[in-house]
Design an enzyme around this catalytic site. Structure first.
Site: not given
Length: 294
Positions: A138-139, A142, A211
């Site tokens: 997930h990070e 980003h 997100e």
């Protein structure tokens, strides 16, 4: 599943930046009309933008107490991040550890080549390896989406307006003891409130969408949406048992966290940086169903 560019996120980042620039210019124009030297305001704004661009990641690391760690300290964590960086097609970010009982993770940096992916020490104890990998993915999303800098820069005008709001009374007493310009100061205060509200709503709208985009990116990179569902549910559930003062220590970085750490003592809960957990889980379950061919 394969990685596809999220044009929705790209357009939202561009639109948010454009709208915030307009709000920013209007704000500076009002301050200049009220007697503040416009050249000085532009100089201060340019200086702050420069500092944010080159030092925003260091500010986030400093504010959360995060330290960069070597591969010899956390070899498995480094290996996970290295695999995910290769899968995402980005340089391996620096790896950070945040000492905190709040289980969380975040990414910061001005570009994929100047990025940091950090986790709290508590999240490493709370999650299974596949769950931690999903959080790291997930990070990494980003980083891949380049949305970290946009969020950091977009928050600048909001922070500036908030500082004026918070220090308005002090500024008024210091510069206008005879109260001759109190009307102008009241106008500045009102404009600051409006600017803060508008800029905060714009950044929060972008933050919520990014997100969802990062959740999808995690599912693509790991091929395991269920692991992220499990991780998000665990992290959210543990938040209820963390003392409010511990959550407050890291609350300033909520826009970067995978799950916000809300202490219940600030205005941040009125302007949530993240979509509801239920909607994130539902979106991931839909991806999981697509992956299985349902």
């Amino acid at each position: 599943m394969k990685w596809t560019r999220d044009f929705g996120l790209t357009m939202r980042m561009l639109l948010t930046s454009f709208l915030l620039l307009i709000v920013y210019l209007i704000f500076l124009g009002v301050l200049a009309a009220l007697g503040f030297p416009f050249e000085f305001l532009l100089l201060v704004a340019a200086g702050m933008a420069f500092l944010q661009y080159f030092f925003s990641d260091k500010l986030v690391l400093w504010s959360t107490g995060t330290r960069i760690v070597g591969e010899d300290e956390y070899p498995e964590l480094h290996r996970m991040i290295e695999r995910l960086a290769a899968a995402a097609g980005v340089p391996k970010p620096q790896v950070g550890i945040t000492p905190s009982p709040v289980p969380n993770a975040f990414a910061t940096g001005r570009s994929p080549s100047h990025a940091v992916v950090a986790v709290t020490d508590s999240i490493m104890r709370a999650l299974k390896p596949e769950e931690l990998e999903a959080v790291l993915a997930h990070e990494m999303s980003h980083v891949k989406n380049r949305d970290m800098l946009t969020m950091t820069m977009a928050s600048f005008i909001s922070m500036l307006a908030f500082l004026i709001m918070r220090n308005w009374l002090f500024i008024g007493l210091f510069n206008n003891r005879d109260n001759n310009n109190m009307g102008a100061l009241i106008l500045i205060y009102v404009v600051s409130i409006i600017v803060w509200l508008v800029s905060t709503l714009l950044t929060r709208a972008l933050s919520r969408y990014r997100e969802f985009a990062a959740d999808r990116g995690s599912a693509v990179l790991t091929g395991n949406p269920g692991a992220l569902i499990s991780a998000l549910t665990k992290i959210s559930g543990r938040m209820d048992y963390i003392p409010a003062e511990k959550k407050q220590e890291v609350e300033g970085a909520n826009a970067f966290f995978i799950i916000p750490a809300l202490s219940g003592n600030t205005l941040m809960e009125l302007f949530s940086t993240h979509p509801p957990l239920e909607k994130r889980v539902a979106a991931l379950e839909e991806l999981q169903a697509q992956q299985r061919g349902y």
